[in-house]
Design an enzyme around this catalytic site. Structure first.
Site, PDB file in Angstrom:
ATOM      1  N   SER A 885      27.399  15.274  55.155  1.00 26.33           N
ATOM      2  CA  SER A 885      28.624  15.699  54.470  1.00 26.33           C
ATOM      3  C   SER A 885      28.407  16.849  53.499  1.00 26.33           C
ATOM      4  O   SER A 885      29.371  17.371  52.944  1.00 26.33           O
ATOM      5  CB  SER A 885      29.246  14.514  53.727  1.00 26.33           C
ATOM      6  OG  SER A 885      28.395  14.057  52.701  1.00 26.33           O
ATOM      7  N   LYS A 928      34.016   9.559  46.371  1.00 28.98           N
ATOM      8  CA  LYS A 928      33.655  10.934  46.020  1.00 28.98           C
ATOM      9  C   LYS A 928      34.691  11.548  45.084  1.00 28.98           C
ATOM     10  O   LYS A 928      34.346  12.294  44.158  1.00 28.98           O
ATOM     11  CB  LYS A 928      33.521  11.769  47.294  1.00 28.98           C
ATOM     12  CG  LYS A 928      32.329  11.375  48.159  1.00 28.98           C
ATOM     13  CD  LYS A 928      32.276  12.187  49.442  1.00 28.98           C
ATOM     14  CE  LYS A 928      31.066  11.787  50.298  1.00 28.98           C
ATOM     15  NZ  LYS A 928      31.009  12.545  51.565  1.00 28.98           N
TER      16      LYS A 928
END
Length: 996
Positions: A885, A928
């Site tokens: 990611s 996140k």
């Protein structure tokens, strides 16, 4: 008055302890640390003596049945006369001593539990000779304090009183007689007496003459006019060869019981005196004398006597004094010439001669006679064992024949509850017929086994485990969905989507119950208000629709970071349905037998965790929590995950096989809920059988509300504090969360609040008066220590080659700073540091390839990649990092460094990148976003395919952060770099302007 086997409590007051050291010894023995599990075998004994109320007792008595509260033990001894003593006495055993705190007196008290053993009758008293023997004083009118001892006989026997007093095991009547007989038989007694008499001041000639005269004048051992004790005492005084003054002392004692005790003490004194004499002896060879000493001490009588002396410090001092005193006399006898060194040499020669003669006689014994003796002993032992087995077998056969003749069923089972159920025609249906037959078969096997056989214990344990299982017993469930919603809201803050999923799950279960309620009611037998017998269980009917419909309800699996409330949520579901709750910890499980159980033929075999859980619940429809299902592993002992497939498969768990039970068990009514930290670690076949509900991290505001509404209340209750003694506001909670915890849940927050509460309690207990205590940012470091987590300094200015990434870890989301620098080098290419794992390394290489392919478009000039080394570093190098990611973050950092264009530090991004620049979907967006929110990020680039996940993010986060979905990296480039000049270009243009 206490009678046999009655129990009473006695307070051991300070006054009692000061009266005698005996109670202090009892307290020390009974209250010492027995953490190793040792029990007190030789329990202390006391004699309870009673007195009758009289007119002159008014000092200590309010009435005949009530004592004055102020009366003391000393008052009783001073004011109660001997005439008031009751003839009844009770020998008691101290079972235990308990330490109890009295809030009134603010002191610890000791309470002894006494158990009556025997009733005794008072026969005589003795004490101060000058007072009690005085003819001018009426003994009956003397107070109790003059009594030093009593003589009593056990009640209820027609035999001589002294003999009954020997019922007290501490007297060891038979043991003393046996020891003396053994010593006489082995000639050790005669040798010991030779040495003992010499020590006491008798010459060799006197000893020989006296021994000869005493043996000739020895009376018959048995006398019909004497008791057994009197005969033994008379014989022992002869064996001891006591001098006249010692004989007079013994025979002047009030009873044979006292005489016997005096002889025991004389025996111990003699042995210790001989030991001291041998140690002080200057002769070279003392082996023969040591043999005598070893023979005297190698018996239980002497060992027990020495233990009693060691426990009584006063007795130890007295014996040491007597030994020293007599040995001092011995030295004086030598100085006065009563005895000489020649006497000692003659006595030692006699002892050696006796031992040599004994040795010769032993060596001349016929070998065949010795063999016959050994054979006789072996045959005796074998015959004894055979007789015992034959007797047991004969008794069992007789018992069986008697029961057959009386036509009685064998109800003797030792389990009254099971017998009651089996004999009840209604409750009997709780057990399937084949289980009742199996138990009966095993019991029949047990009857034919010897009680000492190992198989008997195995069979008994197996029968017990079969009985403990609930089989068809189920508990009544609560099917109120509104109540379930209230309980979830009460026990858990937030988790709106999770609660809705749980409510949907419970609604499905409740709906199945309601649909099949009418058809299943006829198969339910009520036991009480909470339990029923469900005849649908253990039924050979594969077309049971209700059961199939129920089994189609998926198994719920709660997945999330530690401390997010997975276990407590499962407990709330059990509370909502009124179900028994059983937790099975599967973390680290690597043996299949832990699930299926071991074969009962193995040593120490027991059922598996599932069957044990049902035994613990007591019903066949509990809620079983399978905790940490993702942490099971396999090894050579099998794969527990494969065993769990049968447990969680609706098509198989109606006939679950446990290796120990050896009978199929129906798990269809059990409500299984599993928990895990990562669903990626759950094996695919197991994952296919469960429904995942994810519990994400909490925001700081959510943690603060959870702390205020739930945690603080629990902390106060556990610490025993009042609300005013633990005042904490939102800012203080936020400070603790940011600087002392790094977690997705609230478990560490709870630990820190507990620590603060303990500090406050310590202050209060230390004497500090605290009516109100406010916890704020100023005193938190004093209470919790130096902050463990320091906030990283926020970079305000845009940076070249430094970009914020976002990562998802086991403790939630976090920001990830990615740094890039480049320079000319003979080793061109990319260098990666920061402990990046394989997938993350590949992601960085893909990003570099994409940037090189589009370098001209991205404005990267004057960079020769063939002679340039590019260094990519991810800080916090001690922490391993992995995952794809960070691809777009690597790309942005590379462009920023190579094009020398700064990037705002209020921007962060996440997403996987391909060689063509596509931005692919990632996981953990909610966590996140929390990390970005915590750091003050204003803009976050996310993959277009993750736009659907924005609905999971709290509104407060979405209001603070601008989320920009992108499908291709060029969209990020346009936002951050397009139209911007590098720092070098801007610097040159400024110089030109200044020069003009």
């Amino acid at each position: 008055m206490l009678f046999d086997r009655e129990v009473a409590k006695l307070e051991i007051t300070d006054e009692l302890i000061t009266q005698t050291t005996y109670w202090k010894q009892i307290i020390d023995e009974y209250t010492k640390d027995n953490s190793n599990g040792a029990e007190i075998i030789n329990k202390a004994r006391i004699m309870l003596v009673y007195y009758r109320p009289a007119e002159d007792n008014r000092v200590i008595l309010e009435s005949e049945l009530q004592s004055k509260p102020t009366a003391t033990y000393a008052d009783v001894l001073e004011n109660v006369n001997i005439s008031n003593l009751d003839s009844n006495m009770t020998l008691c055993q101290v079972e235990s001593v308990e330490k109890v705190y009295d809030n009134g007196s603010q002191k610890w008290h000791y309470i002894a539990t006494l158990k009556a053993i025997h009733k005794y009758i008072l026969q005589d008293i003795y004490g101060d000779e000058e007072t009690i023997s005085s003819s001018s004083i009426d003994i009956e009118k003397l107070p109790l304090k003059y009594i030093e001892g009593m003589v009593a006989t056990r009640f209820g026997s027609e035999n001589n009183g002294d003999e009954m007093a020997l019922a007290d095991p501490s007297l060891d009547f038979n043991g003393f007689e046996e020891v003396i007989n053994t010593l006489i038989y082995d000639r050790n007694w005669n040798d010991a007496m030779l040495l003992y008499r010499y020590i006491r001041g008798y010459s060799a000639k006197e000893i020989r003459n006296w021994t000869k005269g005493t043996s000739e004048m020895m009376p018959d051992f048995i006398n019909d006019d004497e008791s057994r004790l009197e005969t033994l005492v008379r014989a022992l005084t002869g064996f001891f060869l006591l001098p006249p003054y010692e004989l007079f002392t013994i025979y002047s004692m009030p009873s044979a019981l006292h005489q016997f005790e005096a002889l025991k003490s004389n025996f111990v004194l003699m042995v210790r005196l001989i030991k001291k004499f041998i140690n002080e002896l200057n002769l070279g060879n003392t082996d023969k004398l040591l043999n005598i000493y070893n023979a005297l001490t190698d018996n239980e009588l002497f060992k027990n006597s020495m233990e009693q002396i060691k426990e009584n410090s006063e007795l130890e001092v007295q014996f040491n004094y007597e030994v020293e005193r007599i040995y001092k006399w011995h030295k004086e006898y030598l100085q006065l010439g009563y005895i000489t060194e020649d006497d000692l040499k003659l006595i030692i020669s006699l002892i050696e001669q006796n031992q040599n003669n004994l040795s010769k006689r032993s060596s001349k014994k016929d070998t065949s006679a010795m063999k016959d003796k050994i054979d006789k002993e072996l045959n005796k032992k074998i015959q004894s064992n055979l007789d015992k087995q034959q007797k047991e077998f004969l008794l069992r056969e007789k018992m069986k024949a008697i029961k057959e003749q009386l036509n009685e069923a064998d109800d003797e089972d030792g389990d009254d509850e099971y017998s009651k159920i089996v004999n009840d025609p209604v409750l009997k249906q709780m057990y399937p017929e084949w289980i009742i037959k199996a138990i009966k078969t095993e019991r029949d096997k047990l009857k034919n086994m010897m009680s000492s056989s190992p198989d008997a214990n195995i069979t008994q344990t197996y029968i017990s485990n079969l009985k403990k299982l609930p089989w068809r017993k189920v508990e009544v469930e609560n099917l109120d969905i509104n109540r379930a919603r209230e309980i979830l809201d009460k026990n858990h803050y937030g988790l709106k989507e999770v609660k809705e999923r749980v409510i949907e799950y419970l609604s499905l279960i409740i709906n199945h119950r309601n649909i099949n309620k009418e058809s299943s009611e006829k198969d339910l037998i009520k036991i009480d208000d909470h339990n029923q017998i469900d005849l649908q269980l253990f039924k050979e009917n594969t077309k049971n629709k209700a059961q199939k419909q129920f089994n189609n309800v998926p198994i719920l699996t709660l997945v999330g970071p530690p401390g997010t409330g997975k276990t407590s949520l499962a407990r709330s579901i059990a509370e909502a349905l009124d179900k028994s709750y059983v937790k099975l910890s599967l973390g680290g499980l690597h043996d299949e037998s832990e699930i299926r159980g071991h074969r009962k033929t193995y040593v120490g075999a027991m059922p598996g965790k599932i069957i044990k859980g049902l035994q613990s619940a007591g019903v066949s429809n509990p809620l079983i929590l399978l905790d940490e299902i993702d942490k099971m592993s396999s090894d050579i002992k099998g794969d527990p995950t494969s065993a769990m497939l049968e447990v969680l498969d609706p098509e198989q768990n109606t006939k679950f096989q446990d290796n120990y039970i050896e009978h199929e068990y129906d798990l269809s009514k059990v409500l299984f809920i599993a928990t895990a930290n990562y669903y990626e670690n759950i094996p695919a076949p197991l994952l296919d059988r469960v429904e995942i509900i994810e519990l994400n991290s909490y925001t700081i505001n959510e943690k603060i509300k959870i702390a205020k509404e739930h945690l603080v209340e629990v902390v106060l209750a556990q610490a025993g504090l009042k609300p005013d003694q633990f005042i904490i506001d939102d800012k203080a909670l936020e400070f603790i969360i940011k600087h002392y915890t790094a977690e997705a849940g609230v478990r560490s927050l709870k630990r820190n609040l507990d620590k603060i509460a303990r500090k406050i309690v310590t202050k209060i207990v230390s004497g500090e008066k605290i009516d109100k205590f406010v916890i704020d940012q100023n005193n938190i470091p004093e209470l919790l220590g130096t902050p463990k987590i320091s906030e990283s300094e926020k970079e305000m200015q845009p940076q070249i080659g430094s970009v914020n990434g976002l990562a998802f870890t086991s403790i939630g989301g976090t920001t990830l700073q990615i740094e890039v620098s480049w320079f000319k080098s003979k080793q061109p290419g990319i260098r990666l540091t920061g402990q990046l794992k394989e997938v993350m390394q590949e992601s960085a290489k893909i990003a570099l390839s994409y940037v090189r392919a589009n370098a001209e478009k991205f404005g990267i000039k004057n960079v020769d990649f063939d002679t340039t080394e590019i260094h990519v570093h991810v800080p916090e190098g001690a922490v391993p990092k992995d995952g794809p990611s960070a691809g777009v973050t690597f790309t942005t950092a590379l462009i920023s460094a190579l094009a020398k264009i700064p990037v705002s530090q209020e921007v962060a991004m996440t997403g996987e990148i391909t060689l063509r620049g596509k931005v692919l979907e990632i996981g953990g967006l909610k966590e996140k976003s929390f990390a970005a929110f915590k750091k003050g990020i204003k803009t976050v680039f996310i993959p277009k395919n993750n736009e659907k996940n924005l609905s999971d993010i709290p509104e407060e986060v979405k209001e603070a952060i601008n989320f920009i979905p992108v499908s291709h990296y060029e969209q990020i480039w346009e936002h951050l770099f397009k139209g911007k000049k590098s720092d070098e270009s801007e610097t040159e243009s400024k110089k030109k302007k200044q020069s003009k």
